[in-house]
Scaffold this motif. Structure first.
Motif, PDB file in Angstrom:
ATOM      1  N   TYR A  19       0.871  -1.180   0.000  1.00 12.84           N
ATOM      2  CA  TYR A  19       0.000   0.000   0.000  1.00 12.84           C
ATOM      3  C   TYR A  19       0.902   1.222   0.000  1.00 12.84           C
ATOM      4  O   TYR A  19       1.855   1.294   0.778  1.00 12.84           O
ATOM      5  CB  TYR A  19      -0.883   0.009   1.244  1.00 12.84           C
ATOM      6  N   ILE A  20       0.601   2.178  -0.868  1.00  6.03           N
ATOM      7  CA  ILE A  20       1.361   3.427  -0.941  1.00  6.03           C
ATOM      8  C   ILE A  20       0.436   4.570  -0.576  1.00  6.03           C
ATOM      9  O   ILE A  20      -0.688   4.656  -1.085  1.00  6.03           O
ATOM     10  CB  ILE A  20       1.943   3.641  -2.354  1.00  6.03           C
ATOM     11  N   GLY A  21       0.911   5.451   0.302  1.00  5.31           N
ATOM     12  CA  GLY A  21       0.107   6.588   0.722  1.00  5.31           C
ATOM     13  C   GLY A  21       0.952   7.827   0.946  1.00  5.31           C
ATOM     14  O   GLY A  21       2.176   7.789   0.875  1.00  5.31           O
ATOM     15  N   VAL A  22       0.265   8.935   1.239  1.00  8.29           N
ATOM     16  CA  VAL A  22       0.925  10.208   1.527  1.00  8.29           C
ATOM     17  C   VAL A  22       0.242  10.809   2.756  1.00  8.29           C
ATOM     18  O   VAL A  22      -0.969  10.647   2.938  1.00  8.29           O
ATOM     19  CB  VAL A  22       0.872  11.163   0.304  1.00  8.29           C
ATOM     20  N   THR A  23       1.023  11.482   3.606  1.00  6.92           N
ATOM     21  CA  THR A  23       0.474  12.048   4.835  1.00  6.92           C
ATOM     22  C   THR A  23       1.350  13.175   5.363  1.00  6.92           C
ATOM     23  O   THR A  23       2.530  13.249   5.037  1.00  6.92           O
ATOM     24  CB  THR A  23       0.339  10.958   5.929  1.00  6.92           C
ATOM     25  N   LEU A  56       9.352  18.570   2.009  1.00  8.02           N
ATOM     26  CA  LEU A  56       8.987  19.832   2.658  1.00  8.02           C
ATOM     27  C   LEU A  56       7.750  20.463   2.034  1.00  8.02           C
ATOM     28  O   LEU A  56       7.126  21.324   2.643  1.00  8.02           O
ATOM     29  CB  LEU A  56      10.160  20.821   2.609  1.00  8.02           C
ATOM     30  N   GLU A  57       7.403  20.037   0.832  1.00  5.96           N
ATOM     31  CA  GLU A  57       6.244  20.588   0.138  1.00  5.96           C
ATOM     32  C   GLU A  57       5.222  19.486  -0.143  1.00  5.96           C
ATOM     33  O   GLU A  57       5.576  18.429  -0.666  1.00  5.96           O
ATOM     34  CB  GLU A  57       6.664  21.230  -1.175  1.00  5.96           C
ATOM     35  N   PRO A  58       3.954  19.734   0.186  1.00  8.67           N
ATOM     36  CA  PRO A  58       2.942  18.693  -0.026  1.00  8.67           C
ATOM     37  C   PRO A  58       2.797  18.292  -1.489  1.00  8.67           C
ATOM     38  O   PRO A  58       2.584  17.122  -1.793  1.00  8.67           O
ATOM     39  CB  PRO A  58       1.662  19.311   0.516  1.00  8.67           C
ATOM     40  N   GLY A  59       2.941  19.249  -2.397  1.00  9.58           N
ATOM     41  CA  GLY A  59       2.807  18.939  -3.817  1.00  9.58           C
ATOM     42  C   GLY A  59       3.842  17.943  -4.298  1.00  9.58           C
ATOM     43  O   GLY A  59       3.549  17.071  -5.125  1.00  9.58           O
ATOM     44  N   LEU A  60       5.057  18.058  -3.779  1.00 10.14           N
ATOM     45  CA  LEU A  60       6.112  17.119  -4.168  1.00 10.14           C
ATOM     46  C   LEU A  60       5.829  15.718  -3.624  1.00 10.14           C
ATOM     47  O   LEU A  60       6.074  14.721  -4.300  1.00 10.14           O
ATOM     48  CB  LEU A  60       7.471  17.609  -3.676  1.00 10.14           C
ATOM     49  N   ALA A  61       5.295  15.654  -2.413  1.00 13.59           N
ATOM     50  CA  ALA A  61       4.950  14.352  -1.832  1.00 13.59           C
ATOM     51  C   ALA A  61       3.837  13.682  -2.631  1.00 13.59           C
ATOM     52  O   ALA A  61       3.904  12.486  -2.928  1.00 13.59           O
ATOM     53  CB  ALA A  61       4.537  14.529  -0.374  1.00 13.59           C
ATOM     54  N   ILE A  62       2.834  14.446  -2.994  1.00 11.68           N
ATOM     55  CA  ILE A  62       1.723  13.908  -3.777  1.00 11.68           C
ATOM     56  C   ILE A  62       2.201  13.442  -5.152  1.00 11.68           C
ATOM     57  O   ILE A  62       1.813  12.373  -5.635  1.00 11.68           O
ATOM     58  CB  ILE A  62       0.590  14.947  -3.894  1.00 11.68           C
ATOM     59  N   ARG A 104       5.582  -3.518  -9.811  1.00 14.89           N
ATOM     60  CA  ARG A 104       5.774  -4.089  -8.478  1.00 14.89           C
ATOM     61  C   ARG A 104       7.246  -4.378  -8.192  1.00 14.89           C
ATOM     62  O   ARG A 104       7.744  -4.107  -7.095  1.00 14.89           O
ATOM     63  CB  ARG A 104       4.938  -5.358  -8.349  1.00 14.89           C
ATOM     64  N   ALA A 105       7.959  -4.907  -9.154  1.00 12.43           N
ATOM     65  CA  ALA A 105       9.381  -5.228  -8.960  1.00 12.43           C
ATOM     66  C   ALA A 105      10.195  -3.989  -8.606  1.00 12.43           C
ATOM     67  O   ALA A 105      11.126  -4.063  -7.793  1.00 12.43           O
ATOM     68  CB  ALA A 105       9.949  -5.892 -10.215  1.00 12.43           C
ATOM     69  N   TRP A 106       9.862  -2.855  -9.195  1.00 17.00           N
ATOM     70  CA  TRP A 106      10.574  -1.609  -8.891  1.00 17.00           C
ATOM     71  C   TRP A 106      10.284  -1.164  -7.457  1.00 17.00           C
ATOM     72  O   TRP A 106      11.157  -0.652  -6.760  1.00 17.00           O
ATOM     73  CB  TRP A 106      10.175  -0.501  -9.843  1.00 17.00           C
ATOM     74  N   LYS A 107       9.048  -1.338  -7.005  1.00 15.06           N
ATOM     75  CA  LYS A 107       8.679  -0.978  -5.625  1.00 15.06           C
ATOM     76  C   LYS A 107       9.445  -1.853  -4.638  1.00 15.06           C
ATOM     77  O   LYS A 107       9.958  -1.362  -3.626  1.00 15.06           O
ATOM     78  CB  LYS A 107       7.176  -1.130  -5.415  1.00 15.06           C
ATOM     79  N   ILE A 108       9.523  -3.139  -4.929  1.00 16.39           N
ATOM     80  CA  ILE A 108      10.257  -4.064  -4.054  1.00 16.39           C
ATOM     81  C   ILE A 108      11.728  -3.676  -4.009  1.00 16.39           C
ATOM     82  O   ILE A 108      12.336  -3.640  -2.938  1.00 16.39           O
ATOM     83  CB  ILE A 108      10.056  -5.519  -4.520  1.00 16.39           C
ATOM     84  N   GLU A 130       4.026  10.174  -4.684  1.00 13.51           N
ATOM     85  CA  GLU A 130       3.072   9.092  -4.432  1.00 13.51           C
ATOM     86  C   GLU A 130       2.467   8.602  -5.750  1.00 13.51           C
ATOM     87  O   GLU A 130       2.402   7.399  -6.009  1.00 13.51           O
ATOM     88  CB  GLU A 130       1.956   9.564  -3.499  1.00 13.51           C
ATOM     89  N   LYS A 131       2.030   9.531  -6.587  1.00 13.68           N
ATOM     90  CA  LYS A 131       1.438   9.157  -7.873  1.00 13.68           C
ATOM     91  C   LYS A 131       2.440   8.422  -8.745  1.00 13.68           C
ATOM     92  O   LYS A 131       2.097   7.452  -9.435  1.00 13.68           O
ATOM     93  CB  LYS A 131       0.918  10.401  -8.587  1.00 13.68           C
ATOM     94  N   GLN A 132       3.705   8.887  -8.712  1.00 15.61           N
ATOM     95  CA  GLN A 132       4.757   8.232  -9.489  1.00 15.61           C
ATOM     96  C   GLN A 132       4.952   6.787  -9.025  1.00 15.61           C
ATOM     97  O   GLN A 132       4.982   5.857  -9.838  1.00 15.61           O
ATOM     98  CB  GLN A 132       6.068   9.006  -9.340  1.00 15.61           C
TER      99      GLN A 132
END
Length: 99
Positions: free
Chosen positions: A20-24, A58-64, A75-79, A67-69
């Motif tokens: 699961y990938i998220g942003v907060t 430091l910036e919410p836009g960069l985190a979002i 899946r292999a890249w995430k692992i 996350e989208k990226q």
């Protein structure tokens, strides 16, 4: 003054399990909700509770944007990303929560 941080995080059910990938804006609180099964949806349904990776911004836009990226990645890249900093797939929650 220290600025607010925003986080992109990856949770896993187990090593090589469901992800699961998220942003907060509050990683400790959000990870706790997932960990205790209090977050509705995908993470609760598939018992995805272990915090295995995170990045800080430091910036919410960069985190979002990040996350989208990551959500578009194979899946292999995430692992591979997880294993660059956490090859054992340890639960990082105790470290960030100060436990």
């Amino acid at each position: 003054m220290v600025g607010k941080h925003y986080f992109v995080y990856i949770l896993a059910s187990r090593k090589y399990g469901a992800l699961y990938i998220g942003v907060t804006g509050n990683l400790v609180s959000r990870a706790y909700l997932h960990r205790e099964g209090l977050a509705d949806g995908h993470s609760r349904r598939y018992h995805i509770r272990k915090l295995v990776y995170f990045e800080s911004f430091l910036e919410p836009g960069l985190a979002i944007q990040r996350e989208k990226q990551l959500k578009k990645w194979r899946r292999a890249w995430k692992i591979e990303l997880i294993e660059t900093t956490n090859p054992e797939w340890r639960d990082l929650y105790p470290e960030i929560a100060g436990n």
